[in-house]
Enzyme design. Structure first.
Site, mmCIF file in Angstrom:
data_model
loop_
_atom_site.group_PDB
_atom_site.id
_atom_site.type_symbol
_atom_site.label_atom_id
_atom_site.label_comp_id
_atom_site.label_asym_id
_atom_site.label_seq_id
_atom_site.Cartn_x
_atom_site.Cartn_y
_atom_site.Cartn_z
ATOM 1 N N SER A 122 51.670 25.142 65.563
ATOM 2 C CA SER A 122 52.811 24.200 65.946
ATOM 3 C C SER A 122 53.404 24.102 67.175
ATOM 4 O O SER A 122 53.210 25.034 68.051
ATOM 5 C CB SER A 122 53.802 24.316 64.927
ATOM 6 O OG SER A 122 55.077 23.856 65.064
ATOM 7 N N SER A 123 53.716 22.976 67.842
ATOM 8 C CA SER A 123 54.284 22.850 69.227
ATOM 9 C C SER A 123 55.635 23.796 69.315
ATOM 10 O O SER A 123 56.020 23.872 70.523
ATOM 11 C CB SER A 123 54.615 21.371 69.695
ATOM 12 O OG SER A 123 55.344 20.993 68.587
ATOM 13 N N CYS A 124 56.227 24.176 68.116
ATOM 14 C CA CYS A 124 57.562 24.911 68.413
ATOM 15 C C CYS A 124 57.300 26.375 68.822
ATOM 16 O O CYS A 124 58.161 27.215 69.131
ATOM 17 C CB CYS A 124 58.055 25.092 66.893
ATOM 18 S SG CYS A 124 57.433 26.261 65.718
ATOM 19 N N TYR A 151 59.418 31.021 62.432
ATOM 20 C CA TYR A 151 57.958 30.226 61.976
ATOM 21 C C TYR A 151 57.302 30.332 63.432
ATOM 22 O O TYR A 151 56.114 30.392 63.241
ATOM 23 C CB TYR A 151 58.550 28.693 61.760
ATOM 24 C CG TYR A 151 57.312 27.882 61.679
ATOM 25 C CD1 TYR A 151 56.664 28.061 60.311
ATOM 26 C CD2 TYR A 151 56.985 26.861 62.482
ATOM 27 C CE1 TYR A 151 55.310 27.178 60.042
ATOM 28 C CE2 TYR A 151 55.771 25.971 62.190
ATOM 29 C CZ TYR A 151 55.016 26.165 61.187
ATOM 30 O OH TYR A 151 54.200 25.495 60.877
ATOM 31 N N LYS A 155 53.460 31.745 64.067
ATOM 32 C CA LYS A 155 52.324 30.811 64.632
ATOM 33 C C LYS A 155 51.883 31.666 66.017
ATOM 34 O O LYS A 155 50.357 31.526 66.118
ATOM 35 C CB LYS A 155 52.695 29.505 64.671
ATOM 36 C CG LYS A 155 52.784 28.766 63.544
ATOM 37 C CD LYS A 155 51.568 28.666 62.785
ATOM 38 C CE LYS A 155 51.779 27.815 61.510
ATOM 39 N NZ LYS A 155 50.674 27.812 60.695
ATOM 40 N N HIS A 194 60.650 17.476 57.652
ATOM 41 C CA HIS A 194 60.870 17.413 58.850
ATOM 42 C C HIS A 194 61.670 16.005 59.291
ATOM 43 O O HIS A 194 62.043 15.363 58.279
ATOM 44 C CB HIS A 194 59.666 17.340 59.786
ATOM 45 C CG HIS A 194 59.173 18.906 59.865
ATOM 46 N ND1 HIS A 194 58.048 19.345 59.005
ATOM 47 C CD2 HIS A 194 59.330 19.863 60.748
ATOM 48 C CE1 HIS A 194 57.666 20.525 59.310
ATOM 49 N NE2 HIS A 194 58.468 20.724 60.287
#
Length: 327
Positions: A122-124, A151, A155, A194
């Site tokens: 994920s881009s987070c 989270y 990842k 989301h």
């Protein structure tokens, strides 16, 4: 012919359409799109298990599944996901569950000889204040966004796990980091969704009820990049057949819009004619999150679905399926 960009190899190698291909999380937003893309691409030996059939947090069950099915290829799209509210209130679950899922799948795939594996993150994973657009080498250079740091850490652990497999065993496994995704089979629940599916549900319900106002979280000023999940699925297959490198690859469109703009678009697509208000006591999250997709573009891939068209088709899908969707 093999070319190299920033140390990453780009060497086209078509996957065998007859070989067994396991999609972990094949009923979710990303996994179901990947399944459809693989079917369209001629793969005839796809394997998937629902969470009721196989609990990927159960290590013994996961290893037994790999021993039985012996997939040659794997896409790891299974994960516990959610929006700001879910991540903020249940950080232990998002860290623990995701670490267990991905560790079990990666270890079992390694033990049973999986040739090609794609891990989806994920881009987070990138720092909250990373320079925009965010390059792949921004990883681990700053503090994470606190509303979803648990989270993100899970990842990041997955990315490093894939890199460790490459270093220790020399396998051509890769990682891809998608931007904000949307489309069919998304989670539209009020508590777990989301931002984009939450907005679709909120405006659709307001349009149906004739509500005079809709209230959204935050100021509406943060900027977000959105990619239709069908484009994401196409990019995943493209990378599995075109890319071999330790660096995670950003997957996005290379452009972004404000949350306020996306809300206005969804209001228009759903036919909502009331007023939108913003609850500025609620968090905005990261001020901007736009991915640098230069590495992906260097492999020859571009998205094909515009945001307006993607939103219209997603609203249509939601309205056709909303009665059977979770809470």
């Amino acid at each position: 012919m093999t070319t190299a960009i920033n140390g990453a190899k780009f060497s086209p190698k078509e996957l065998d359409r007859d070989s067994r291909f396991y999609v972990a999380g094949h009923r979710g937003l990303v996994g179901s799109a990947i399944w459809r893309r693989l079917e369209r691409g001629g793969f005839v030996n796809l394997v998937g298990r629902s969470s009721a059939e196989l609990d990927l947090m159960d290590r013994d069950a996961t290893f037994a599944f790999f021993a039985e099915t012996k997939p040659r290829y794997v896409v790891l799209a299974a994960a516990k996901v959610g929006g700001i509210m879910a991540n903020s209130t249940h950080p232990v679950d998002f860290l623990s569950d995701n670490v267990r899922i991905q560790t079990n799948v990666i270890d079992a795939a390694l033990a049973h000889g999986v040739e090609r594996l794609l891990f989806l993150g994920s881009s987070c994973i990138y720092p909250k204040l990373a320079p925009q657009p965010i390059r792949e080498d921004s990883l681990l250079t700053g503090h994470l966004e606190p509303t979803n740091d648990a989270y993100a850490i899970a990842k990041i652990a997955g990315i490093l796990h894939i890199q460790a497999v490459r270093r220790q065993y020399g396998l051509p496994w890769i990682s891809a980091m998608p931007t904000n995704l949307y489309g069919p089979n998304d989670n539209f629940s009020p508590q777990g969704s989301h931002v984009l599916p939450a907005l679709i549900r909120r405006y659709d319900e307001a349009a149906q009820s004739g509500a005079s106002t809709v209230t959204n979280w935050g100021t509406g000023t943060p900027r977000r990049e959105f990619l239709h999940v069908e484009d994401m699925a196409d990019a995943c297959l493209h990378l599995m057949e075109r890319y071999d490198g330790p660096q995670q690859v950003n997957v996005g469109t290379g452009s972004d819009v404000t949350i306020r703009e996306i809300a206005e678009t969804i209001a228009r697509v759903t036919g909502y004619e009331g007023r939108t208000e913003w609850d500025t006591t609620k968090p905005d999250g990261t001020p901007q999150k736009l991915l640098d997709v230069s590495m992906l573009r260097a492999t020859g891939w571009r998205p094909s679905i515009s945001l307006e068209d993607g939103l219209a088709s997603t609203v249509e899908w939601y309205r056709e399926n909303r009665d059977g969707l979770r809470g």
